[in-house]
Motif scaffolding. Structure first.
Motif, PDB file in Angstrom:
ATOM      1  N   PRO A   5       0.717  -1.034   0.076  1.00  0.00           N
ATOM      2  CA  PRO A   5       0.106  -0.071   0.019  1.00  0.00           C
ATOM      3  C   PRO A   5       0.985   1.338   0.197  1.00  0.00           C
ATOM      4  O   PRO A   5       1.807   1.117   0.547  1.00  0.00           O
ATOM      5  CB  PRO A   5      -0.964  -0.159   1.385  1.00  0.00           C
ATOM      6  CG  PRO A   5      -0.138  -1.216   2.109  1.00  0.00           C
ATOM      7  CD  PRO A   5       0.444  -1.931   1.215  1.00  0.00           C
ATOM      8  N   VAL A   6       0.429   2.253  -0.608  1.00  0.00           N
ATOM      9  CA  VAL A   6       1.100   3.467  -0.691  1.00  0.00           C
ATOM     10  C   VAL A   6       0.771   4.206   0.826  1.00  0.00           C
ATOM     11  O   VAL A   6      -0.369   4.212   1.308  1.00  0.00           O
ATOM     12  CB  VAL A   6       0.345   4.508  -1.616  1.00  0.00           C
ATOM     13  CG1 VAL A   6       0.873   5.861  -1.587  1.00  0.00           C
ATOM     14  CG2 VAL A   6       0.868   3.824  -3.051  1.00  0.00           C
ATOM     15  N   ARG A   7       1.746   4.853   1.132  1.00  0.00           N
ATOM     16  CA  ARG A   7       1.814   5.737   2.484  1.00  0.00           C
ATOM     17  C   ARG A   7       2.294   6.813   2.311  1.00  0.00           C
ATOM     18  O   ARG A   7       3.333   7.222   1.735  1.00  0.00           O
ATOM     19  CB  ARG A   7       2.450   4.831   3.758  1.00  0.00           C
ATOM     20  CG  ARG A   7       2.057   3.505   3.605  1.00  0.00           C
ATOM     21  CD  ARG A   7       2.477   2.793   5.180  1.00  0.00           C
ATOM     22  NE  ARG A   7       4.041   2.678   5.010  1.00  0.00           N
ATOM     23  CZ  ARG A   7       4.445   2.334   6.143  1.00  0.00           C
ATOM     24  NH1 ARG A   7       3.886   2.311   7.425  1.00  0.00           N
ATOM     25  NH2 ARG A   7       5.861   2.133   6.211  1.00  0.00           N
ATOM     26  N   ILE A   8       1.667   8.032   3.182  1.00  0.00           N
ATOM     27  CA  ILE A   8       2.158   9.548   3.001  1.00  0.00           C
ATOM     28  C   ILE A   8       2.774   9.505   4.728  1.00  0.00           C
ATOM     29  O   ILE A   8       2.095   9.276   5.632  1.00  0.00           O
ATOM     30  CB  ILE A   8       1.216  10.189   2.724  1.00  0.00           C
ATOM     31  CG1 ILE A   8       0.536   9.996   1.560  1.00  0.00           C
ATOM     32  CG2 ILE A   8       1.664  11.834   2.957  1.00  0.00           C
ATOM     33  CD1 ILE A   8       1.405  10.417   0.194  1.00  0.00           C
ATOM     34  N   GLY A   9       4.119  10.004   4.644  1.00  0.00           N
ATOM     35  CA  GLY A   9       4.620  10.563   5.822  1.00  0.00           C
ATOM     36  C   GLY A   9       4.954  12.026   5.888  1.00  0.00           C
ATOM     37  O   GLY A   9       5.122  12.388   4.827  1.00  0.00           O
ATOM     38  N   VAL A  34      -2.770  11.024   8.042  1.00  0.00           N
ATOM     39  CA  VAL A  34      -1.422  10.674   7.362  1.00  0.00           C
ATOM     40  C   VAL A  34      -1.004   9.379   8.021  1.00  0.00           C
ATOM     41  O   VAL A  34      -1.468   9.077   9.109  1.00  0.00           O
ATOM     42  CB  VAL A  34      -0.188  11.688   7.777  1.00  0.00           C
ATOM     43  CG1 VAL A  34      -0.539  12.957   7.018  1.00  0.00           C
ATOM     44  CG2 VAL A  34       0.184  12.023   9.059  1.00  0.00           C
ATOM     45  N   ASP A  35       0.000   8.911   7.483  1.00  0.00           N
ATOM     46  CA  ASP A  35       0.550   7.423   8.005  1.00  0.00           C
ATOM     47  C   ASP A  35       1.590   7.455   8.878  1.00  0.00           C
ATOM     48  O   ASP A  35       1.847   6.630   9.867  1.00  0.00           O
ATOM     49  CB  ASP A  35       0.848   6.431   6.658  1.00  0.00           C
ATOM     50  CG  ASP A  35      -0.368   6.356   5.778  1.00  0.00           C
ATOM     51  OD1 ASP A  35      -1.437   5.668   6.086  1.00  0.00           O
ATOM     52  OD2 ASP A  35      -0.304   6.871   4.650  1.00  0.00           O
ATOM     53  N   ILE A  36       2.574   8.186   8.543  1.00  0.00           N
ATOM     54  CA  ILE A  36       3.698   8.413   9.514  1.00  0.00           C
ATOM     55  C   ILE A  36       3.974   9.813  10.036  1.00  0.00           C
ATOM     56  O   ILE A  36       3.983  10.575   9.050  1.00  0.00           O
ATOM     57  CB  ILE A  36       4.708   7.909   8.771  1.00  0.00           C
ATOM     58  CG1 ILE A  36       4.424   6.190   8.203  1.00  0.00           C
ATOM     59  CG2 ILE A  36       6.253   7.613   9.739  1.00  0.00           C
ATOM     60  CD1 ILE A  36       5.689   5.612   7.495  1.00  0.00           C
ATOM     61  N   LEU A  37       4.430  10.142  11.223  1.00  0.00           N
ATOM     62  CA  LEU A  37       4.889  11.333  11.554  1.00  0.00           C
ATOM     63  C   LEU A  37       6.696  11.080  11.640  1.00  0.00           C
ATOM     64  O   LEU A  37       6.905  10.241  12.614  1.00  0.00           O
ATOM     65  CB  LEU A  37       4.464  11.891  12.679  1.00  0.00           C
ATOM     66  CG  LEU A  37       3.007  12.310  12.818  1.00  0.00           C
ATOM     67  CD1 LEU A  37       2.249  12.870  14.071  1.00  0.00           C
ATOM     68  CD2 LEU A  37       2.645  13.207  11.836  1.00  0.00           C
ATOM     69  N   PHE A  38       7.314  11.909  11.083  1.00  0.00           N
ATOM     70  CA  PHE A  38       8.836  12.000  11.279  1.00  0.00           C
ATOM     71  C   PHE A  38       9.179  13.225  11.739  1.00  0.00           C
ATOM     72  O   PHE A  38       8.625  14.480  11.570  1.00  0.00           O
ATOM     73  CB  PHE A  38       9.654  11.821   9.863  1.00  0.00           C
ATOM     74  CG  PHE A  38       9.467  10.395   9.219  1.00  0.00           C
ATOM     75  CD1 PHE A  38       9.947   9.411   9.890  1.00  0.00           C
ATOM     76  CD2 PHE A  38       8.565  10.313   7.969  1.00  0.00           C
ATOM     77  CE1 PHE A  38       9.815   8.282   9.108  1.00  0.00           C
ATOM     78  CE2 PHE A  38       8.440   9.241   7.375  1.00  0.00           C
ATOM     79  CZ  PHE A  38       9.025   8.178   7.814  1.00  0.00           C
ATOM     80  N   ASN A  39      10.396  13.248  12.543  1.00  0.00           N
ATOM     81  CA  ASN A  39      11.213  14.594  12.587  1.00  0.00           C
ATOM     82  C   ASN A  39      12.554  14.244  12.054  1.00  0.00           C
ATOM     83  O   ASN A  39      12.748  13.398  11.301  1.00  0.00           O
ATOM     84  CB  ASN A  39      11.004  15.035  14.075  1.00  0.00           C
ATOM     85  CG  ASN A  39      11.959  13.868  15.176  1.00  0.00           C
ATOM     86  OD1 ASN A  39      12.341  13.080  14.899  1.00  0.00           O
ATOM     87  ND2 ASN A  39      11.636  14.062  16.460  1.00  0.00           N
ATOM     88  N   TRP A  40      13.390  15.298  12.344  1.00  0.00           N
ATOM     89  CA  TRP A  40      14.695  14.749  12.288  1.00  0.00           C
ATOM     90  C   TRP A  40      15.655  15.064  13.251  1.00  0.00           C
ATOM     91  O   TRP A  40      15.456  15.567  14.492  1.00  0.00           O
ATOM     92  CB  TRP A  40      15.504  15.849  10.950  1.00  0.00           C
ATOM     93  CG  TRP A  40      15.471  17.331  11.353  1.00  0.00           C
ATOM     94  CD1 TRP A  40      15.711  17.870  12.511  1.00  0.00           C
ATOM     95  CD2 TRP A  40      15.326  18.386  10.631  1.00  0.00           C
ATOM     96  NE1 TRP A  40      15.662  19.244  12.405  1.00  0.00           N
ATOM     97  CE2 TRP A  40      15.559  19.656  11.129  1.00  0.00           C
ATOM     98  CE3 TRP A  40      14.831  18.194   9.163  1.00  0.00           C
ATOM     99  CZ2 TRP A  40      15.605  20.945  10.211  1.00  0.00           C
ATOM    100  CZ3 TRP A  40      14.889  19.447   8.360  1.00  0.00           C
ATOM    101  CH2 TRP A  40      15.230  20.866   9.169  1.00  0.00           C
ATOM    102  N   ASP A  41      16.838  14.442  13.146  1.00  0.00           N
ATOM    103  CA  ASP A  41      18.000  14.164  14.422  1.00  0.00           C
ATOM    104  C   ASP A  41      19.007  15.360  14.089  1.00  0.00           C
ATOM    105  O   ASP A  41      19.963  15.016  13.718  1.00  0.00           O
ATOM    106  CB  ASP A  41      18.212  12.996  14.585  1.00  0.00           C
ATOM    107  CG  ASP A  41      19.333  12.630  15.766  1.00  0.00           C
ATOM    108  OD1 ASP A  41      19.079  13.277  16.935  1.00  0.00           O
ATOM    109  OD2 ASP A  41      19.846  11.697  15.976  1.00  0.00           O
TER     110      ASP A  41
END
Length: 263
Positions: A5-9, A34-41
């Motif tokens: 499946p296609v996912r949007i983060g 939305v499917d995923i929440l990201f941040n950055w390090d």
């Protein structure tokens, strides 16, 4: 074409915004679908005012794990250089449990070798070279995976490993060996070439690389470019948004595009 499946983060870049704004944005994005929440390090902004507002990745992810109930979450990506490998494994396992809420955890262990020299200089890490940082990542991934097998309690699931980067000799070798997800910023032509190289690494290490979810940054790409990446097998598409305002008005169209692919 893949059947995955296609996912949007969405990468909520933790810069130029208060924590309250970041928190509220995360909650709104989960409600939006939305499917995923990201941040950055990182420890400092990567754009705009160099000494602007900024927050640390892992502690924020633990908070977002408590605040949310459905989305997966992780860093895009963790910097392997900043923390001992065994500690990274334990932190990942802990957030996995925080996010589980009686079920299966939602944490994705996104990682990479690091690149932002100011982080290293200001926080006292050895910057080394591209090669030494990649070698350290290759050394530490088995340690992290081994530690996951020793922790009590164990992770609630096999924590997915996302590796970011497009280096053809070392990064893609690590992807073929360890990754469940590979993330890059490749345009369609570059993605096609690198997928071929990834397949060669997979053959060398005995891995069927079709098991690896292909992730790419939407950025300002056209629908045609994203469609081309999808046709090559990419199914996770990420959008980066920055403070102070976190404009995600274009996201509705991409979520509709996702839903059309998954119908």
């Amino acid at each position: 074409m893949t059947t995955r499946p296609v996912r949007i983060g969405v990468q909520i870049q933790p810069q130029h915004a208060t924590y309250e704004k970041i928190r509220d944005t995360a909650v709104e994005l989960e409600e939006l679908g939305v499917d995923i929440l990201f941040n950055w390090d990182h420890f400092y902004p990567l754009s705009g005012e160099p000494d602007g507002l900024h927050f640390e990745s892992w502690t924020m992810l633990a908070s977002l794990a408590e605040l949310t109930t459905r989305v997966e979450l992780g860093a895009l990506v963790n910097c392997n250089s900043y923390r001992n490998a065994n500690l990274q494994a334990d932190m990942a396992r802990t957030i996995d449990h925080i996010s589980a809420k009686g079920g299966t955890g939602r944490f994705i262990f996104g990682t990479g070798s690091g690149w932002f020299e100011r982080d290293y200089d200001e926080y006292g890490y050895d910057f080394g070279t591209v090669g030494t940082r990649l070698d350290a990542l290759a050394r530490d991934l088995p340690i992290i995976e081994d530690r996951w097998g020793k922790l009590n309690p164990a992770p609630t699931r096999k924590i997915p490993v996302l590796i970011g980067g497009g280096g053809e000799k070392k990064t893609l070798r690590s992807v073929a060996t360890h990754a469940d997800i590979w993330h890059s910023f490749s345009d369609p032509a570059t993605l096609e070439r690198k997928l071929g190289i990834l397949a060669e690494h997979g053959a060398a290490v005995g891995r069927d690389v079709s098991e690896i979810e292909i992730s790419t940054e939407i950025g300002k790409r056209s629908v045609a470019d994203v469609e081309a990446q999808y046709d090559m097998g990419a199914t996770l598409f990420t959008v980066g948004i920055s403070g102070p305002d976190y404009d995600y008005s274009a996201l509705t169209d991409w979520l509709a595009w996702r839903d059309s692919k998954n119908a």
